[in-house]
Design a protein around this motif. Structure first.
Motif, PDB file in Angstrom:
ATOM      1  N   ALA A 185       0.832  -1.195   0.000  1.00 16.33           N
ATOM      2  CA  ALA A 185       0.000   0.000   0.000  1.00 16.33           C
ATOM      3  C   ALA A 185       0.868   1.248   0.000  1.00 16.33           C
ATOM      4  O   ALA A 185       1.894   1.303   0.676  1.00 16.33           O
ATOM      5  CB  ALA A 185      -0.917   0.000   1.224  1.00 16.33           C
ATOM      6  N   GLU A 186       0.451   2.226  -0.798  1.00 14.33           N
ATOM      7  CA  GLU A 186       1.120   3.512  -0.841  1.00 14.33           C
ATOM      8  C   GLU A 186       0.143   4.584  -0.400  1.00 14.33           C
ATOM      9  O   GLU A 186      -1.084   4.390  -0.478  1.00 14.33           O
ATOM     10  CB  GLU A 186       1.622   3.802  -2.261  1.00 14.33           C
ATOM     11  CG  GLU A 186       2.669   2.810  -2.747  1.00 14.33           C
ATOM     12  CD  GLU A 186       3.117   3.112  -4.170  1.00 14.33           C
ATOM     13  OE1 GLU A 186       2.561   4.073  -4.739  1.00 14.33           O
ATOM     14  OE2 GLU A 186       3.992   2.410  -4.684  1.00 14.33           O
ATOM     15  N   PRO A 187       0.619   5.743   0.061  1.00 19.93           N
ATOM     16  CA  PRO A 187      -0.294   6.813   0.504  1.00 19.93           C
ATOM     17  C   PRO A 187      -1.244   7.231  -0.618  1.00 19.93           C
ATOM     18  O   PRO A 187      -0.843   7.425  -1.771  1.00 19.93           O
ATOM     19  CB  PRO A 187       0.664   7.947   0.887  1.00 19.93           C
ATOM     20  CG  PRO A 187       1.948   7.258   1.223  1.00 19.93           C
ATOM     21  CD  PRO A 187       2.034   6.081   0.297  1.00 19.93           C
ATOM     22  N   LEU A 188      -2.511   7.390  -0.271  1.00 23.00           N
ATOM     23  CA  LEU A 188      -3.532   7.763  -1.244  1.00 23.00           C
ATOM     24  C   LEU A 188      -3.845   9.251  -1.217  1.00 23.00           C
ATOM     25  O   LEU A 188      -4.150   9.843  -2.253  1.00 23.00           O
ATOM     26  CB  LEU A 188      -4.820   6.976  -0.972  1.00 23.00           C
ATOM     27  CG  LEU A 188      -4.763   5.459  -1.163  1.00 23.00           C
ATOM     28  CD1 LEU A 188      -6.022   4.820  -0.610  1.00 23.00           C
ATOM     29  CD2 LEU A 188      -4.587   5.117  -2.625  1.00 23.00           C
ATOM     30  N   ALA A 189      -3.807   9.844  -0.032  1.00 23.01           N
ATOM     31  CA  ALA A 189      -4.240  11.235   0.117  1.00 23.01           C
ATOM     32  C   ALA A 189      -3.512  12.218  -0.796  1.00 23.01           C
ATOM     33  O   ALA A 189      -4.142  13.146  -1.312  1.00 23.01           O
ATOM     34  CB  ALA A 189      -4.099  11.661   1.582  1.00 23.01           C
ATOM     35  N   PRO A 190      -2.186  12.087  -1.052  1.00 21.99           N
ATOM     36  CA  PRO A 190      -1.524  13.077  -1.914  1.00 21.99           C
ATOM     37  C   PRO A 190      -2.065  13.121  -3.338  1.00 21.99           C
ATOM     38  O   PRO A 190      -1.829  14.105  -4.057  1.00 21.99           O
ATOM     39  CB  PRO A 190      -0.049  12.614  -1.904  1.00 21.99           C
ATOM     40  CG  PRO A 190       0.102  11.853  -0.633  1.00 21.99           C
ATOM     41  CD  PRO A 190      -1.206  11.165  -0.437  1.00 21.99           C
ATOM     42  N   HIS A 191      -2.776  12.099  -3.777  1.00 21.84           N
ATOM     43  CA  HIS A 191      -3.268  12.056  -5.160  1.00 21.84           C
ATOM     44  C   HIS A 191      -4.653  12.687  -5.315  1.00 21.84           C
ATOM     45  O   HIS A 191      -5.188  12.719  -6.439  1.00 21.84           O
ATOM     46  CB  HIS A 191      -3.334  10.605  -5.641  1.00 21.84           C
ATOM     47  CG  HIS A 191      -2.013   9.903  -5.629  1.00 21.84           C
ATOM     48  ND1 HIS A 191      -1.055  10.094  -6.598  1.00 21.84           N
ATOM     49  CD2 HIS A 191      -1.471   9.029  -4.738  1.00 21.84           C
ATOM     50  CE1 HIS A 191       0.010   9.356  -6.322  1.00 21.84           C
ATOM     51  NE2 HIS A 191      -0.219   8.693  -5.197  1.00 21.84           N
ATOM     52  N   PHE A 192      -5.263  13.205  -4.228  1.00 19.32           N
ATOM     53  CA  PHE A 192      -6.629  13.708  -4.309  1.00 19.32           C
ATOM     54  C   PHE A 192      -6.720  15.079  -3.667  1.00 19.32           C
ATOM     55  O   PHE A 192      -5.895  15.462  -2.830  1.00 19.32           O
ATOM     56  CB  PHE A 192      -7.594  12.730  -3.613  1.00 19.32           C
ATOM     57  CG  PHE A 192      -7.615  11.372  -4.231  1.00 19.32           C
ATOM     58  CD1 PHE A 192      -8.428  11.101  -5.314  1.00 19.32           C
ATOM     59  CD2 PHE A 192      -6.790  10.356  -3.749  1.00 19.32           C
ATOM     60  CE1 PHE A 192      -8.441   9.855  -5.899  1.00 19.32           C
ATOM     61  CE2 PHE A 192      -6.795   9.101  -4.323  1.00 19.32           C
ATOM     62  CZ  PHE A 192      -7.625   8.850  -5.410  1.00 19.32           C
ATOM     63  N   ALA A 193      -7.738  15.826  -4.096  1.00 16.14           N
ATOM     64  CA  ALA A 193      -7.954  17.169  -3.573  1.00 16.14           C
ATOM     65  C   ALA A 193      -8.453  17.107  -2.132  1.00 16.14           C
ATOM     66  O   ALA A 193      -8.839  16.055  -1.623  1.00 16.14           O
ATOM     67  CB  ALA A 193      -8.963  17.918  -4.450  1.00 16.14           C
ATOM     68  N   ASP A 194      -8.476  18.281  -1.511  1.00 14.24           N
ATOM     69  CA  ASP A 194      -8.913  18.363  -0.117  1.00 14.24           C
ATOM     70  C   ASP A 194     -10.437  18.475  -0.074  1.00 14.24           C
ATOM     71  O   ASP A 194     -11.005  19.522   0.244  1.00 14.24           O
ATOM     72  CB  ASP A 194      -8.258  19.570   0.562  1.00 14.24           C
ATOM     73  CG  ASP A 194      -8.530  19.586   2.058  1.00 14.24           C
ATOM     74  OD1 ASP A 194      -8.961  18.536   2.584  1.00 14.24           O
ATOM     75  OD2 ASP A 194      -8.330  20.632   2.687  1.00 14.24           O
ATOM     76  N   ASP A 195     -11.101  17.387  -0.432  1.00 13.81           N
ATOM     77  CA  ASP A 195     -12.562  17.348  -0.409  1.00 13.81           C
ATOM     78  C   ASP A 195     -12.999  16.060   0.277  1.00 13.81           C
ATOM     79  O   ASP A 195     -12.229  15.439   1.009  1.00 13.81           O
ATOM     80  CB  ASP A 195     -13.127  17.451  -1.830  1.00 13.81           C
ATOM     81  CG  ASP A 195     -12.523  16.414  -2.763  1.00 13.81           C
ATOM     82  OD1 ASP A 195     -11.830  15.502  -2.271  1.00 13.81           O
ATOM     83  OD2 ASP A 195     -12.740  16.512  -3.984  1.00 13.81           O
ATOM     84  N   LEU A 217     -11.736  10.707   2.578  1.00 22.12           N
ATOM     85  CA  LEU A 217     -11.843   9.250   2.551  1.00 22.12           C
ATOM     86  C   LEU A 217     -10.474   8.616   2.299  1.00 22.12           C
ATOM     87  O   LEU A 217     -10.117   7.617   2.946  1.00 22.12           O
ATOM     88  CB  LEU A 217     -12.831   8.827   1.460  1.00 22.12           C
ATOM     89  CG  LEU A 217     -13.018   7.321   1.252  1.00 22.12           C
ATOM     90  CD1 LEU A 217     -13.516   6.652   2.532  1.00 22.12           C
ATOM     91  CD2 LEU A 217     -13.981   7.056   0.101  1.00 22.12           C
ATOM     92  N   ALA A 218      -9.706   9.183   1.365  1.00 24.52           N
ATOM     93  CA  ALA A 218      -8.366   8.653   1.100  1.00 24.52           C
ATOM     94  C   ALA A 218      -7.477   8.780   2.329  1.00 24.52           C
ATOM     95  O   ALA A 218      -6.699   7.861   2.643  1.00 24.52           O
ATOM     96  CB  ALA A 218      -7.748   9.394  -0.088  1.00 24.52           C
ATOM     97  N   HIS A 219      -7.584   9.899   3.032  1.00 30.62           N
ATOM     98  CA  HIS A 219      -6.782  10.072   4.246  1.00 30.62           C
ATOM     99  C   HIS A 219      -7.177   9.049   5.313  1.00 30.62           C
ATOM    100  O   HIS A 219      -6.302   8.471   5.986  1.00 30.62           O
ATOM    101  CB  HIS A 219      -6.980  11.489   4.782  1.00 30.62           C
ATOM    102  CG  HIS A 219      -6.150  11.811   5.996  1.00 30.62           C
ATOM    103  ND1 HIS A 219      -4.777  11.935   5.952  1.00 30.62           N
ATOM    104  CD2 HIS A 219      -6.510  11.999   7.296  1.00 30.62           C
ATOM    105  CE1 HIS A 219      -4.327  12.203   7.163  1.00 30.62           C
ATOM    106  NE2 HIS A 219      -5.358  12.237   8.005  1.00 30.62           N
ATOM    107  N   ALA A 220      -8.493   8.800   5.466  1.00 28.95           N
ATOM    108  CA  ALA A 220      -8.940   7.794   6.432  1.00 28.95           C
ATOM    109  C   ALA A 220      -8.453   6.402   6.044  1.00 28.95           C
ATOM    110  O   ALA A 220      -8.059   5.600   6.906  1.00 28.95           O
ATOM    111  CB  ALA A 220     -10.470   7.817   6.522  1.00 28.95           C
TER     112      ALA A 220
END
Length: 427
Positions: A183-193, A198-201
């Motif tokens: 698994a790699e971090p998901l949050a950096p690939h998505f906007a702050d919405d 959900l990606a951060h969680a």
């Protein structure tokens, strides 16, 4: 039950239904308003026109009758016979009339009638143009409804792609992680919405899960090392003691029991560690194990439990059966099944039958209820008459091992006499 349709599909259908409903409501309202306004205007105009024409004749009898609308007639009570027959009996008011014109074509018109002081006035208003306009309006409204529905559908499709694109991308990245095995971090690939939240969680959950797996792997490794070392010491010490020249038969028998118990504990530890690793990576294969040989060793290791019981145990090998699995896995499974049979059978016999692609353990104990056969494989569930020993984990471990290697394990009551039959069918 909640709908299982995709969010994109629900969004498209919602937009399409909204557009269609709004357009249809607009069309119905337009038709109603047009009809209401048209009727009021036509009736008012005709009545006003015939009133003014009659008043003009009364005020100026020497002047010919005139109307502000086309096709107006004035008669008196004496000359009313000149009017068309279906007009002569009409009272004051506005009527819908239908007849044929000079060319024989159907004609629809409104006829305003006014009777006052012996004068009868008629004004005819052709509504054919109004009907044509109404048909044209209906055609235009139907076209508008269709265009609005198509436009709403297109907007729904576009918005669904636009809105759900981050969700689809998040799902695709999760699938890629599963295929890649990391698994790699998901949050950096998505906007702050919302999708970014959900990606951060998911990143936080993945971090906790990874840490838990690492702790589990380290624990298994430590347990394997810490348990194998004393068991190896016990096994080596027992082997040395068995070679002593002054060993008595009674002491030799006890050393054999210690050796069998040590080997059984080693096999159990290996099977549990193998199960822990295999549930993450898949079962270990490549080793061929003879079922009859393992069953013989297990029976010998379980004989001490039969002491003081009028109980016999025998092995019947009807045909050779081999499995593609470590011997420790098969030994743990058979130890639990055979050990349970000896434990619950107070007198009689325990028979182990190998053949037809499986192994059966048949006892003459108290038996089991058919409805409880499946429940015995659950964690913490113990059979009736189990006494105070055991935690109800043996059959649960057997079920997990069998599921891992694709074997079928089952329990059922005997039909010929008291007792139960435990079986493992190898695929």
């Amino acid at each position: 039950m909640q709908s299982r349709r995709k969010l994109r599909y629900r969004l498209i259908v919602s937009f399409a239904l909204f557009g269609f409903g709004l357009s249809a409501l607009f069309a119905v309202a337009s038709l109603y308003v047009r009809a209401k306004v048209e009727d009021q205007l036509v009736v008012s105009a005709l009545q006003h026109d015939v009133d003014q024409a009659v008043d003009k004749v009364i005020a100026h009898p020497d002047q010919p009758a005139s109307s502000e609308l086309i096709d107006a007639w004035m008669w008196s009570d004496r000359t009313i016979y000149k009017a068309p027959l279906d007009w002569q009996t009409l009272s004051t008011g506005v009527y819908d009339m239908n007849d044929v014109d000079e060319q024989g074509r159907p004609r629809h018109y409104k006829l305003a009638v006014r009777r006052k002081d012996g004068i009868i006035g008629f004004v005819r208003y052709d509504v054919s143009r109004e009907e044509l306009g109404k048909r044209q309006l209906i055609t235009a409204l139907v076209l508008v409804v269709f265009l609005f529905s198509v436009l709403s559908l297109a907007i729904g499709v576009w918005l669904s792609r636009k809105v759900l694109k981050p969700v689809s991308e998040l799902a695709n990245r999760l699938r890629d992680f599963r295929r890649a095995g990391k698994a790699e971090p998901l949050a950096p690939h998505f906007a702050d919405d919302e999708v970014g939240e959900l990606a951060h969680a998911l990143d936080e959950y993945s971090a906790r899960l990874t840490a838990m797996v690492e702790r589990d792997r380290e624990f298994n490794s430590d347990v394997s090392h810490e348990l194998r070392t004393p068991l190896a010491v016990i096994a080596s010490t027992t082997e040395l003691l068995q070679g002593s020249p002054d060993l008595t038969p009674k002491l030799a028998e006890r050393l054999k029991r210690i050796e069998r118990a040590s080997r059984q504990a080693t096999e159990l530890i290996e099977a549990l560690l193998l199960l822990s690793r295999a549930e993450r990576r898949g079962p270990t294969r490549g080793e061929t194990t003879e079922v009859g040989k393992v069953a013989t060793d297990v029976i010998e290791s379980q004989r001490p439990q039969m002491r003081g019981k009028p109980l016999t145990i025998e092995l019947e090998v009807r045909s050779a059966v081999s499995v593609n699995a470590p011997a420790s896995v098969l030994a743990v499974a058979l130890t639990n099944l055979i050990g349970n049979a000896i434990k619950y059978t107070l007198e009689g016999s325990v028979q182990v039958v190998v053949g037809d692609g499986g192994v059966e353990v048949i006892d003459t104990g108290p038996g089991i209820k058919p409805e409880e056969a499946e429940r015995l494989f659950q964690r913490g569930v113990r059979g009736e008459g189990a006494g105070g020993s055991g935690a109800g984990l043996g059959l649960a471990i057997v079920r997990r091992l069998c599921e891992l290697y694709g074997w079928d394990v089952a329990m059922r009551p005997r039909t010929d006499t008291n007792g139960a039959i435990a079986s493992i069918t190898f695929s």
